[in-house]
Enzyme design. Sequence first.
Site, short mmCIF file in Angstrom:
data_model
loop_
_atom_site.label_atom_id
_atom_site.label_comp_id
_atom_site.label_asym_id
_atom_site.label_seq_id
_atom_site.Cartn_x
_atom_site.Cartn_y
_atom_site.Cartn_z
N LYS A 41 0.84 -1.21 0.00
CA LYS A 41 0.00 0.00 0.00
C LYS A 41 0.87 1.25 0.00
O LYS A 41 0.64 2.19 -0.77
CB LYS A 41 -0.94 0.00 1.21
N GLN A 80 -4.90 -1.37 9.26
CA GLN A 80 -4.78 -2.70 8.66
C GLN A 80 -5.37 -3.74 9.61
O GLN A 80 -5.05 -3.77 10.80
CB GLN A 80 -3.30 -3.00 8.36
N ASP A 83 -10.96 2.93 3.29
CA ASP A 83 -11.31 1.50 3.19
C ASP A 83 -12.81 1.32 2.97
O ASP A 83 -13.26 0.23 2.60
CB ASP A 83 -10.93 0.77 4.49
N1 GUN Z 1 -7.19 -6.81 5.85
C1 GUN Z 1 -7.57 -7.60 4.82
N2 GUN Z 1 -8.12 -6.85 3.84
C2 GUN Z 1 -8.07 -5.58 4.26
C3 GUN Z 1 -8.48 -4.34 3.66
O1 GUN Z 1 -9.02 -4.26 2.56
N3 GUN Z 1 -8.25 -3.24 4.41
C4 GUN Z 1 -7.70 -3.28 5.64
N4 GUN Z 1 -7.53 -2.15 6.30
N5 GUN Z 1 -7.31 -4.40 6.21
C5 GUN Z 1 -7.49 -5.55 5.51
#
Ligand code: GUN
Length: 293
Positions: free
Chosen positions: A62, A106, A129
């Site tokens: 990311k 996350q 998100d």
């Molecule tokens: N953990 C697994 N998928 C995601 C996601 O799309 N966003 C976040 N923040 N954590 C995750």
Amino acid sequence: MRTMTDDQRTAQILDGKALSAQMRRSMAAEVAELTQRHGRAPGLAVILVGEDPASQVYVRNKTSGCEKMGVASFSHHLPAETSQQHLLGLISELNADPKVDGILVQLPVPEHINPDSLIEAIDPGKDVDGFHPYNVGRLAARKPALRSCTPFGCMKLLEQTGEDLHGKVCVVVGASNIVGRPMALELLLAGATVTVTHKFTRDLQQHVERADIVVAAAGKQGLVKGEWIKPGAIVIDVGIHRLADGSLTGDVEFDVAAKRAAWITPVPGGVGPMTITMLLANTVTAFKAHVGE
Ligand code: GUN
């Protein structure tokens, strides 16, 4: 002339890697232009708590995705024993920080942390998100604001098929907050007839067999058998599982499904690359709202 039988049909590949690269190229140009005009770059803050190896890889992807696109990234990697109160304080600071347009925590977070209270503490206008109940509610009410990245990416892949989704029979396998539920809301918004299956569903096969579009997001390797796929269907596989030989596979039995489907996403290279691309797109959307565009 030979007519094609179901056995000979080979699906076209929905290439998320290519679509993602194309979208990131055009977004990079837009980011450069916006940065020049507004005197600052869009900013994304990423909070990672603890040492989960998979999460570390996702967070690295990311932040490097941001940097390549000219989006500023602010990393907050905190020890596993960080308190809920400390995290709420950090989120509050980031909510107030004018350089930060997007905030993500996350997931998963360590056991002693309540993820819902963190998500609900994020300013909905910075919730890139799309997990905050405000943004989920906006999607449910047909007025989408910031949209969940993986389902949003799946919709972009479906667009590539050129199919009109109105009235299509869609089956979403899996009902998680992150994928299954928002995916169902996206498909409903697009005019599809949607069924969501989950761990209490009886006879999954019977549901999948009727589907014009299958979105597999159960997190169970090979759950969706290839022979269940209706000939000519579109198959979107959100699953990602590492096999003993190091290779990656999804929730769908790909080889058999690809002989029946009209379109199918590969794993890797299908949905995966789209998720971070949509996160970056949401960060640009949030930035524009913050600068009044
Ligand atoms: N953990 C697994 N998928 C995601 C996601 O799309 N966003 C976040 N923040 N954590 C995750």
